[in-house]
Scaffold this active site. Structure first.
Site, PDB file in Angstrom:
ATOM      1  CE  LYS A   1     -25.474  25.886 -27.295  1.00 27.24           C
ATOM      2  NZ  LYS A   1     -25.264  24.108 -26.654  1.00 27.24           N
ATOM      3  NE  ARG A   2     -19.433  27.794 -36.447  1.00 27.54           N
ATOM      4  CZ  ARG A   2     -19.758  28.479 -38.095  1.00 27.54           C
ATOM      5  NH1 ARG A   2     -19.129  29.933 -38.056  1.00 27.54           N
ATOM      6  NH2 ARG A   2     -20.588  28.942 -38.889  1.00 27.54           N
TER       7      ARG A   2
END
Ligand code: GLU
Length: 465
Positions: free
Chosen positions: A245-246
């Site tokens: 997700k980063r």
């Protein structure tokens, strides 16, 4: 597996979030492999973790697969519904002495792990109840059922991507098959379901490679054939770290919303780990024709938005005009009244576009309302001198019999030559009057695509305004 045996693959997502890029690629590989071999591609929702599984996630997975065109064969399987069958197999293993009841309390297991840690060993269950008589436990005491894992020797897996993977059996403790509340664990359920569904090939992320060894032991204990494993390297982000997700890793629906088309997504996802010579852009029919496990690479692929954009642009260019007209109208309803012009414009619109919204943005000039709003950058071109040229040109255009791009271009160029004007001087004036912004195809195309009356009206709005 014999040659005559039909190939059966499956995608087995846990419905705890959206269908992310990694999951979509796993689904695609299983689908492409099954389609290549004329086999079956099954979908199993692994919803055994009741607390974390949601209907929303199931819907996102089904929608994402439908959008990507990865249609599963037959009914969708729900792992939770097979719990009675999983329990039956645990009982079978218990009866055969290949599993046992463990009455350790949570505290006791935690203490074992603590001790192992203190001794610098991997935290694990120490086999306390492996050979103990269950009658030693107090009546009605809660228990889990553990697998009697082989303690010596090694477990070998023949993986179609990783090659032969050997693990010393000392590495494994006796994993839990059935929890104290009577629910089966993932490791057991996955083996039973894959066996019952007749899965011949398990293609999944290599984060499951250690599980594969444990699963192979369970297959052996049950005397079942082990499917062909193919563990594919995980996808990395541009920085080389595992995609997360980063990195802004998104669900496939986000890519749909950004205007990527399914054909391009299939193409791009296929290239994340699989290759066919130097081919970067191919159709789904070619993917199916070419796909094989032998061409899956061992090193992780990097997710690259620029490449995806490029592949998408090329697929837009290859796409059917009528389909793109419909997509464009879906994005800008006002264009519905200009379908014929939009259709005429599509070959050049799709040549310029990267994603679907580019088509709508570049076509917006067709439906723009008079008088055209001119943005600040173009406003300065509408000075007195330029407007005088525009008025003279409008007059000539009015008299032009053949409203075609070529005729329009010749007329304007002849005027510019006769008056010793540069392109850069007059084209922005037309742009300001006809479009009002820099977002559109070239001006000769814009003139030709607009209805003659409408084009002249837009010019005259500025001339007389
Ligand atoms: N349910 C597992 C997951 O979503 C996949 C299990 C498997 O493919 O064997 O990671």
């Amino acid at each position: 597996m014999t040659d005559a045996q039909k190939i059966v693959t499956r995608f087995a997502p846990s419905p705890t979030g959206f269908l992310h890029i990694g999951g979509a690629r796993t689904a695609l590989f299983n689908w492409a492999f099954a389609r290549h071999h004329g086999g079956m591609f099954l979908l199993r929702i692994e919803d055994t973790d009741r607390a974390r599984s949601t209907q929303e996630a199931i819907d996102a997975i089904l929608d994402g697969m439908a959008w990507l065109g990865l249609e599963a064969d037959g009914e969708v399987f729900y792992q939770h519904a097979n719990a009675p069958r999983h329990v039956e197999i645990v009982e079978q293993l218990l009866a055969a002495g290949k599993a046992y009841k463990c009455f350790c309390t949570l505290n006791e297991v935690e203490a074992m792990r603590e001790k192992a840690r203190a001794e610098g060993k991997p935290p694990r269950y120490d086999g306390t109840w492996r050979d103990r008589n269950p009658s030693d436990a107090s009546a009605g005491a809660p228990f889990v059922v553990r697998f009697k894992a082989p303690q010596s020797g090694e477990t070998k897996i023949d993986d179609a991507v990783q090659g032969q993977v050997t693990t010393a059996n000392e590495q494994f403790d006796d994993l839990i098959l059935l929890r104290s509340d009577g629910t089966p664990t993932y490791m057991l359920s996955v083996v039973v379901d894959d066996h019952d569904m007749g899965v011949t090939h398990i293609i999944r992320g290599d984060d499951h490679l250690t599980n594969a060894a444990r699963q192979a032991q369970i297959y052996d204990a049950l005397d079942w054939d082990i499917p062909q494993f193919a563990h594919i390297p995980l996808i990395h982000g541009a920085d080389g770290a595992k995609l997360s997700k980063r990195h802004g890793a998104l669900g496939v629906e986000a890519y749909r919303d950004m205007g990527y088309v399914p054909e391009a997504m299939r193409n791009y996802l296929a290239r994340l780990g699989w290759s066919h010579g130097d081919d970067e852009v191919f159709t789904t029919a070619q993917l199916i024709e070419w796909f094989g496990l032998e061409a899956i690479g061992k090193s992780p692929a990097r997710f690259d938005t620029e490449k995806l954009d490029n592949v998408n642009a090329q697929h837009l260019n290859m796409a059917d005009d009528a389909a793109l007209v419909a997509e464009t109208i879906a994005l800008n309803g006002a264009l519905a009244n200009f379908e014929a012009q939009l259709t005429a414009a599509m070959p050049l619109l799709k040549d310029r576009a990267t994603r679907l919204p580019d088509l709508a943005a570049d076509a917006a000039f067709l439906a723009a309302k008079r008088p055209i709003t001119v943005d600040d950058k173009l406003q300065k071109h509408l000075n007195e001198e330029n407007l005088a040229h525009l008025a003279a040109l409008a007059q000539k255009l009015e008299n032009l019999g053949d409203w075609s791009r070529d005729a329009i271009e010749s007329l304007i160029k002849a005027y510019m030559e006769a008056n010793e004007l540069k392109m850069g001087k007059l084209l922005p004036v037309f742009r300001a009057a006809l479009v009002g912004s820099s977002q559109s195809p070239g001006i000769f195309d814009v003139l030709a695509l607009l209805d003659k009356t409408e084009a002249l009206a837009r010019l005259n709005d500025q001339i007389t305004g």
